[in-house]
Design a protein around this motif. Structure first.
Motif, short mmCIF file in Angstrom:
data_model
loop_
_atom_site.label_atom_id
_atom_site.label_comp_id
_atom_site.label_asym_id
_atom_site.label_seq_id
_atom_site.Cartn_x
_atom_site.Cartn_y
_atom_site.Cartn_z
N ASP A 290 125.88 -69.85 65.10
CA ASP A 290 125.96 -71.28 65.37
C ASP A 290 125.71 -72.11 64.12
N HIS B 240 128.82 -74.10 62.15
CA HIS B 240 128.77 -75.56 62.04
C HIS B 240 128.79 -76.00 60.57
N SER C 37 132.08 -75.27 58.74
CA SER C 37 133.14 -76.18 59.19
C SER C 37 133.01 -77.53 58.50
N GLU D 137 126.66 -76.21 68.10
CA GLU D 137 127.81 -75.40 68.47
C GLU D 137 128.89 -76.25 69.14
N THR E 154 130.66 -78.35 66.54
CA THR E 154 131.53 -77.48 65.75
C THR E 154 132.83 -77.19 66.49
N ASN E 155 132.74 -76.93 67.80
CA ASN E 155 133.94 -76.67 68.59
C ASN E 155 134.83 -77.91 68.67
N ARG F 81 136.56 -78.19 65.21
CA ARG F 81 137.47 -77.09 64.83
C ARG F 81 138.60 -76.85 65.83
N HIS F 82 138.31 -77.02 67.12
CA HIS F 82 139.27 -76.56 68.12
C HIS F 82 139.79 -77.63 69.07
N ARG G 288 137.76 -71.46 75.79
CA ARG G 288 137.61 -70.18 75.11
C ARG G 288 136.15 -69.74 75.17
N GLY H 39 130.18 -68.26 70.56
CA GLY H 39 129.40 -69.48 70.57
C GLY H 39 128.95 -69.88 71.97
N LEU H 40 129.90 -69.94 72.92
CA LEU H 40 129.54 -70.32 74.28
C LEU H 40 128.66 -69.28 74.95
#
Length: 377
Positions: A194, A198, A201, A292, A295-296, A299-300, A334, A338-339
């Protein structure tokens, strides 16, 4: 032939009794001297003396083997001890010592009830064997069995049970230490994932921005490079803190980092964070979850807006992070490391994690907010 020779050498080298029993089993062999008490008054004949030496030569290995016996072998050793005693009752009242040794061998029986029955059976066999003796000889034979046989047998059984319990406790402690080591490794793995995800990124985004600015705005580019350096140093400090399991800045630091990351990614942030007293464990879980989640988003998600809220509901801290990204259904989520790590950490403090995908993704974390110290975002 060589294997037999090696086995004999190993047996001779010892130890003859398992080390956990200590030296006392060797000391108790001195009890066999009771067989020689008769000869202080009556000189033994050559045949009797030879039979005595042979008996002791056979019984001592049997006695030592009883400490390694298991199951039916224990009963066999006890019966053999009784047979040695019964064979000598008529000629030597010291034969009582063999029955006392047989009572002590009951320590190898794991169930208390069965051990007590075995001791009672030995004493019953001694009473039957005493019928071979007469007068004063019978009294001299029975007296030590009736006065020492039961206490010695019960004491040996209790000592064996205590030893087995201690060994079981040690095994449980080793298992607990092993599981704690695994849990700590998993914690460090999740935290590093995590934290580094982060931070890296953020560094990548700022490096990309600096590359775009290098020919257009040298001052802005220099500021971004400075931010990259600061982020790298912060990431290094956070990795060190994660390894030791201690973080001084907690949720406030995570919020500040989230603001910087979202700003660098040009994602608008809506922030509604209340000042809530949080226990260190709960604050750590929320801080890592926020890192986290952001960060997601960066990034996503492909989002343009992100909202972060924290409030107290009936003693439960509720953290919500929502974005207007591409997620529209559960199939778009997804479930990566991380999750999974986030869910495990939340569950470890008795909390819950909920995911909802509608016009973007929304995470809701609920953790017990035990009063500890204030949080200053």
């Amino acid at each position: 032939m060589n294997k037999i020779k090696q086995g004999i050498e190993k047996l001779w080298a010892g130890p003859w009794v398992p080390p956990e029993h200590g030296k006392m089993p060797y000391f108790w062999l001195l009890s066999l001297a009771y067989m020689g008490w008769k000869y202080a008054y009556v000189a033994p004949g050559a045949l009797e003396l030879a039979m005595l030496v042979l008996t002791l030569a056979l019984f001592v290995p049997l006695y030592l083997a009883s400490f390694r016996a298991r199951g039916w072998q224990v009963h066999a050793c006890m019966l053999a001890g009784c047979l040695f005693g019964a064979a000598w009752v008529r000629w030597n009242p010291g034969a009582a010592t063999f029955f006392i040794f047989a009572c002590a061998m009951a320590a190898g029986i794991t169930k208390m009830k069965h051990a007590m029955l075995a001791i009672a059976a030995v004493i019953a066999l001694a009473l039957l064997a005493s019928l071979q003796a007469s007068g004063n000889m019978r009294f001299l034979f029975l007296m030590p069995i009736l006065t020492a046989g039961l206490p010695v047998g019960v004491g040996a059984v209790m000592d064996a049970r205590l030893r087995r319990s201690r060994q079981e406790l040690l095994r449980k402690q080793e298992e607990v230490e092993h599981m704690a080591t695994i849990a700590e490794r998993e914690r460090i793995s999740r935290d590093l994932h995590d934290l580094l995800g982060h931070s890296l990124s953020l560094i990548a985004l700022k490096a990309e921005l600096a590359r775009k600015l290098v020919h257009r705005d040298a001052d802005a580019c220099a500021r971004e490079v400075g931010d990259i350096e600061a982020s790298a140093r912060q990431a290094l400090a956070e990795v060190r803190a994660a390894v030791t399991g201690y973080r001084e800045k907690g949720l406030a630091s995570a919020l500040a980092s989230a603001r910087a990351s979202l700003a660098a990614a040009e994602v608008a942030l809506e922030e509604n964070v209340e000042r809530i007293p949080l226990a260190p464990a709960a604050e750590n879980v929320l801080a890592l979850a926020l890192r986290e989640a952001v960060t997601n988003v960066v990034r996503h998600a492909g989002a343009r807006r992100c909202s972060v809220s924290l409030e107290l509901e009936h003693g439960v801290a509720v953290l919500r992070i929502a974005d207007d990204g591409q997620a529209r259904s559960a199939a778009d989520i997804r479930h990566g490391n991380g999750l999974c790590g986030m869910r495990e950490r939340v569950q470890s403090v008795g909390g819950k994690l909920a995911l909802r995908a509608r016009a973007g993704l929304e995470l809701e974390l609920r953790v017990p907010a035990a009063v500890s110290s204030g949080m200053n975002p």
